[in-house]
Each structure stands twice: as C-alpha cells, then as structure tokens.
Design a protein around this motif. Sequence first.
Motif, PDB file in Angstrom:
ATOM      1  N   PRO A 181       0.821  -1.210   0.000  1.00  0.00           N
ATOM      2  CA  PRO A 181       0.000   0.000   0.000  1.00  0.00           C
ATOM      3  C   PRO A 181       0.854   1.259   0.000  1.00  0.00           C
ATOM      4  O   PRO A 181       2.076   1.197   0.176  1.00  0.00           O
ATOM      5  N   HIS A 182       0.214   2.392  -0.205  1.00  0.00           N
ATOM      6  CA  HIS A 182       0.878   3.701  -0.181  1.00  0.00           C
ATOM      7  C   HIS A 182      -0.056   4.659   0.551  1.00  0.00           C
ATOM      8  O   HIS A 182      -1.144   4.271   0.980  1.00  0.00           O
ATOM      9  N   VAL A 183       0.343   5.915   0.681  1.00  0.00           N
ATOM     10  CA  VAL A 183      -0.471   6.862   1.452  1.00  0.00           C
ATOM     11  C   VAL A 183      -1.844   7.112   0.820  1.00  0.00           C
ATOM     12  O   VAL A 183      -2.764   7.544   1.521  1.00  0.00           O
ATOM     13  N   TYR A 184      -1.996   6.863  -0.464  1.00  0.00           N
ATOM     14  CA  TYR A 184      -3.293   7.086  -1.106  1.00  0.00           C
ATOM     15  C   TYR A 184      -4.226   5.893  -0.941  1.00  0.00           C
ATOM     16  O   TYR A 184      -5.401   5.946  -1.320  1.00  0.00           O
ATOM     17  N   THR A 185      -3.723   4.782  -0.373  1.00  0.00           N
ATOM     18  CA  THR A 185      -4.523   3.576  -0.207  1.00  0.00           C
ATOM     19  C   THR A 185      -5.567   3.778   0.887  1.00  0.00           C
ATOM     20  O   THR A 185      -5.263   4.254   1.979  1.00  0.00           O
ATOM     21  N   LYS A 186      -6.799   3.398   0.590  1.00  0.00           N
ATOM     22  CA  LYS A 186      -7.896   3.539   1.546  1.00  0.00           C
ATOM     23  C   LYS A 186      -8.056   2.254   2.353  1.00  0.00           C
ATOM     24  O   LYS A 186      -7.745   1.158   1.885  1.00  0.00           O
ATOM     25  N   LEU A 187      -8.578   2.394   3.556  1.00  0.00           N
ATOM     26  CA  LEU A 187      -8.854   1.207   4.356  1.00  0.00           C
ATOM     27  C   LEU A 187      -9.873   0.312   3.660  1.00  0.00           C
ATOM     28  O   LEU A 187      -9.803  -0.920   3.769  1.00  0.00           O
ATOM     29  N   SER A 188     -10.788   0.902   2.926  1.00  0.00           N
ATOM     30  CA  SER A 188     -11.771   0.093   2.190  1.00  0.00           C
ATOM     31  C   SER A 188     -11.092  -0.749   1.108  1.00  0.00           C
ATOM     32  O   SER A 188     -11.565  -1.855   0.788  1.00  0.00           O
ATOM     33  N   ASP A 189      -9.997  -0.248   0.538  1.00  0.00           N
ATOM     34  CA  ASP A 189      -9.227  -1.037  -0.433  1.00  0.00           C
ATOM     35  C   ASP A 189      -8.646  -2.275   0.231  1.00  0.00           C
ATOM     36  O   ASP A 189      -8.646  -3.374  -0.340  1.00  0.00           O
ATOM     37  N   LEU A 190      -8.141  -2.089   1.448  1.00  0.00           N
ATOM     38  CA  LEU A 190      -7.537  -3.206   2.166  1.00  0.00           C
ATOM     39  C   LEU A 190      -8.600  -4.168   2.667  1.00  0.00           C
ATOM     40  O   LEU A 190      -8.355  -5.380   2.748  1.00  0.00           O
ATOM     41  N   ASP A 191      -9.777  -3.656   2.978  1.00  0.00           N
ATOM     42  CA  ASP A 191     -10.893  -4.535   3.339  1.00  0.00           C
ATOM     43  C   ASP A 191     -11.273  -5.419   2.149  1.00  0.00           C
ATOM     44  O   ASP A 191     -11.610  -6.601   2.316  1.00  0.00           O
ATOM     45  N   ARG A 192     -11.219  -4.848   0.944  1.00  0.00           N
ATOM     46  CA  ARG A 192     -11.508  -5.645  -0.251  1.00  0.00           C
ATOM     47  C   ARG A 192     -10.449  -6.744  -0.423  1.00  0.00           C
ATOM     48  O   ARG A 192     -10.774  -7.879  -0.789  1.00  0.00           O
ATOM     49  N   LEU A 193      -9.201  -6.398  -0.153  1.00  0.00           N
ATOM     50  CA  LEU A 193      -8.128  -7.395  -0.220  1.00  0.00           C
ATOM     51  C   LEU A 193      -8.391  -8.528   0.757  1.00  0.00           C
ATOM     52  O   LEU A 193      -8.257  -9.711   0.414  1.00  0.00           O
ATOM     53  N   LEU A 194      -8.759  -8.185   1.986  1.00  0.00           N
ATOM     54  CA  LEU A 194      -9.022  -9.207   2.996  1.00  0.00           C
ATOM     55  C   LEU A 194     -10.193 -10.092   2.596  1.00  0.00           C
ATOM     56  O   LEU A 194     -10.149 -11.320   2.773  1.00  0.00           O
ATOM     57  N   GLU A 195     -11.224  -9.487   2.034  1.00  0.00           N
ATOM     58  CA  GLU A 195     -12.361 -10.269   1.553  1.00  0.00           C
ATOM     59  C   GLU A 195     -11.911 -11.249   0.468  1.00  0.00           C
ATOM     60  O   GLU A 195     -12.294 -12.426   0.464  1.00  0.00           O
ATOM     61  N   GLY A 196     -11.082 -10.745  -0.445  1.00  0.00           N
ATOM     62  CA  GLY A 196     -10.594 -11.587  -1.524  1.00  0.00           C
ATOM     63  C   GLY A 196      -9.745 -12.741  -1.017  1.00  0.00           C
ATOM     64  O   GLY A 196      -9.916 -13.901  -1.440  1.00  0.00           O
ATOM     65  N   LEU A 197      -8.834 -12.460  -0.093  1.00  0.00           N
ATOM     66  CA  LEU A 197      -7.968 -13.515   0.442  1.00  0.00           C
ATOM     67  C   LEU A 197      -8.793 -14.587   1.159  1.00  0.00           C
ATOM     68  O   LEU A 197      -8.521 -15.780   1.030  1.00  0.00           O
ATOM     69  N   GLU A 198      -9.789 -14.140   1.917  1.00  0.00           N
ATOM     70  CA  GLU A 198     -10.598 -15.099   2.664  1.00  0.00           C
ATOM     71  C   GLU A 198     -11.373 -16.017   1.718  1.00  0.00           C
ATOM     72  O   GLU A 198     -11.408 -17.254   1.907  1.00  0.00           O
ATOM     73  N   LYS A 199     -11.980 -15.460   0.692  1.00  0.00           N
ATOM     74  CA  LYS A 199     -12.774 -16.272  -0.234  1.00  0.00           C
ATOM     75  C   LYS A 199     -11.882 -17.173  -1.094  1.00  0.00           C
ATOM     76  O   LYS A 199     -12.248 -18.311  -1.386  1.00  0.00           O
ATOM     77  N   ILE A 200     -10.724 -16.638  -1.498  1.00  0.00           N
ATOM     78  CA  ILE A 200      -9.795 -17.454  -2.290  1.00  0.00           C
ATOM     79  C   ILE A 200      -9.273 -18.615  -1.452  1.00  0.00           C
ATOM     80  O   ILE A 200      -9.146 -19.752  -1.932  1.00  0.00           O
ATOM     81  N   ALA A 201      -8.963 -18.355  -0.174  1.00  0.00           N
ATOM     82  CA  ALA A 201      -8.444 -19.409   0.705  1.00  0.00           C
ATOM     83  C   ALA A 201      -9.496 -20.486   0.933  1.00  0.00           C
ATOM     84  O   ALA A 201      -9.163 -21.685   1.040  1.00  0.00           O
ATOM     85  N   LYS A 202     -10.761 -20.123   1.013  1.00  0.00           N
ATOM     86  CA  LYS A 202     -11.818 -21.102   1.223  1.00  0.00           C
ATOM     87  C   LYS A 202     -11.986 -22.039   0.029  1.00  0.00           C
ATOM     88  O   LYS A 202     -12.345 -23.205   0.169  1.00  0.00           O
ATOM     89  N   LYS A 203     -11.708 -21.496  -1.167  1.00  0.00           N
ATOM     90  CA  LYS A 203     -11.872 -22.292  -2.389  1.00  0.00           C
ATOM     91  C   LYS A 203     -10.603 -23.055  -2.763  1.00  0.00           C
ATOM     92  O   LYS A 203     -10.636 -23.867  -3.688  1.00  0.00           O
ATOM     93  N   ALA A 204      -9.517 -22.775  -2.095  1.00  0.00           N
ATOM     94  CA  ALA A 204      -8.228 -23.390  -2.474  1.00  0.00           C
ATOM     95  C   ALA A 204      -8.247 -24.897  -2.234  1.00  0.00           C
ATOM     96  O   ALA A 204      -8.905 -25.396  -1.322  1.00  0.00           O
TER      97      ALA A 204
END
Length: 428
Positions: free
Chosen positions: A405-428
């Motif tokens: 991330p960088h200073v322009y990164t929003k917490l909502s962007d990182l929340d989307r990342l966490l959502e993606g990692l969780e769903k990808i891990a469940k399907k792995a």
Amino acid sequence: MNNRRSFFRRSAALGMGAFGFNSLFNQMHAADFARAEEYWNPASDNNEEYWKVIQDAYTASKSDIVILNNGGVSPSPLVVQEALDKYNRQAAQGPSYYMWRVMDKGREPLRQRLAKLAGCDAEEIAINRNATEALNTIIFGLPLQKGDEVVGTIQDYPNMIQAWKQREMRDGLVYKQLSFEFPIENDEQIVKAFEDAITPRTKILHVTHIINWVGQIMPVRKICRMAHAKGIEVVVDGAHTFGLLDYTIPELECDYFGTSLHKFLSAPVGSGMMWIKKDKIEKIWPLLCNSVPQGKDIRKFETLGTRSFCIEQAIGEAINFQEGIGNRRKQERVHFLKKYWAEQAQKIPGVKIHTSLKPEFSCAIAGVSVEGLKPEQVDSRLFKEYKIHTVGINWENIHAVRVTPHVYTKLSDLDRLLEGLEKIAKKA
C-alpha cells in the motif's frame, strides 16, 4: 563554475520552478494540506479525515483498480502529473531551447532540495533515472581487481546481482551471495552472516535496505559499522526506502547509495538519485563518458546525453508533496496500512504472512501466500475477481504475493483485499 552554482542557489531561494512561491503544490494543495492539519490527532493511529485529503490528491485513489503494487512503481499525485505535463508542453515548443537553456538551469536547485531531503551535502548527489542506473554506475565504477571479493545476497534485486556477475565474468572478481530465510527479527543474525562471509580479500558488501520481495528491513548501519571496522566499503540499494522511511543517508554510514524516486517519493517514472560519500567520488569511474572521469565533481555522473529534463523538474513537486506530509508521519501511516491488513490476513485459515509486522523490521511491503495455490494463481484471482493489482513473487526461496500500500490507499481497499484472500483461501 562557482559563480554558476551560486546563481542557481540564489535562483532557488528567490522562487525558481517547483521551489518558488508560485509552485504548483502551493497553488493546488497547500491550502488543503493546511486545513487537513486541523484533523490531525497525534494520539490516534489512523487519522482517516487527514489521510482522506492526501488520498484525494492522487488520481490513483479514484481508479477502478486497487493498486497494491507500489513496491514496483508508485503513481504520482496530481500535482506531479500536472508539473510533468506543463514542462513537457513547454519543451515541445522548442526542445533545444527550453531543455538546454531553461530547464537545465533547474538541476542545481533540484540537487539542493534532494540533498536537504536526504540530509546530505548537495555535492554528493547525482540525479539520474532509477536505482539500477545509480547502482550500476557504482558497481561498474569501483576500481576493483581480479580476486577481490564482493558479498551480497540471493535476495538482492536482480539487476544488481547481474551487474556483480558481469564484473565477475569480465574482471575476475569473486562474487559471493548469502541466503536468508525471512522474516528475521534479529539484527545480529544478519550482521553475523555478513561478517562470517568476509575474508582478507573482501572489499565490498552490497546491502539492500528493504528486500523488495517481502519487505524485510536490513540493519544497514550495523552492517556498515562492522564492515568499516574491517576496512570494507558498503554499497546500499535504497530503492524502497527513500521517501518512505524517516532517515538521512549519512545516518546509514554507508559509502555508496542509489535509489529510485518513482517509488515512495512518487516522482515521475524514470527518476532516480545516486549518493557517493564526497571523499570517494574521485575514484569512481562514470558509467558513461565524461571529460574528467577521475574528477571530484559529482556531476561527472550526469553526462547521460539527451534525456527528459521535464521529468527532472517535476521531481521538485514530488519533494514539495513529501514535505507537506512529513517523513515520520508518512512512514508511520504506511506501516499502519501494512499492519492493518496483514494482522487480519494471518488469522484467515490457510493464509500465511511472510513478513515481520514489527516497525523496526518492515514498513510497506508484505508477502502473503494461500495454502495450495501458487503466488501467480493468487495474484491472478485477486485481479480477475476483485480488481486488485498485486504481484506474484517466485524468486529463489521466496514464494508469495507482494502487497504494497501507499499513502493514497484507503482502508476500504484493504478490506476488499481481505475479503478476496478469505474467499480465495476457502476455495483453495
């Protein structure tokens, strides 16, 4: 020459280009940044109202794609984009005049301001195009002889590794590479590994300040002190630390340093800087020709021929932007963003973090993997399913997705990342 330099210093003080009262930063952002200070609470960890002002200054914050590969190259804030556009339009009216007779006069004020940001003497700073150019200039310019030894690591940046291997092939140097299992939360372990590799023939240690693959901060000053006690010089690759970590180059106590300005300083793509300790400039041969190749003037490393003076001048607005935030505040924010997502990600079943979360050992970059999937598969799915841009890393013993991330990164962007990692891990 002295009169010429004095003129440039006076010009900077009176308001030339990006460093004057009419800088684009002052016109576009100074008032907003001043108002943002009203939101700042030093007792808070995130200060989201303050950081929203910073985020809004980046067009990348409004992109449909979540950019989390700032470890590769960072977007510039709007003020830097506008500056580059302004200088390009001006140069297009007559390049040989505007570049050589107008913009060329802006290099000395820029050198002064870069030196101020780096906390060093301006006569130790050369302006070039990226860390590869800066460090290759040093690597190929060092007067090393057949049999001299250089110690680096397999986790260093590939272009530096290849440069040392070329010198090994061409000049008969002995290039030795250490290997580390990151993360490491013990500076002495790293220092000892370098020390144990030293022999009476060792002349140079090559140290990457932040390992670009997984974000490990290397104990540069401790390594330099150990090396200097043995009469050995140290080359530091600072590509990922300048404009991110709060330090000055002299504080590292190294002998040579190179960085890219288009990473965390958010300067235009194709901008870099080299620093050489003043008493060592004379012995380093320039990578490209110069009329006084063994001279003491740092400018001998800037005879690059025709290149973009427009990019150079736009660096000035990136410095203004950096100073508008402050080095310490920026470092703490980016570390907060990394810790925000990584602490939560490591609690997801099947997800592993490959980077320390302690601020003394990492800042922006972290590596993440999902059990049962290759890094490139995770990277591909994050983009395809969530429009998140990262990069899959398969380098030596490191296999992870790099998230930066960088200073322009929003917490909502990182929340989307966490959502993606969780769903990808469940399907792995």
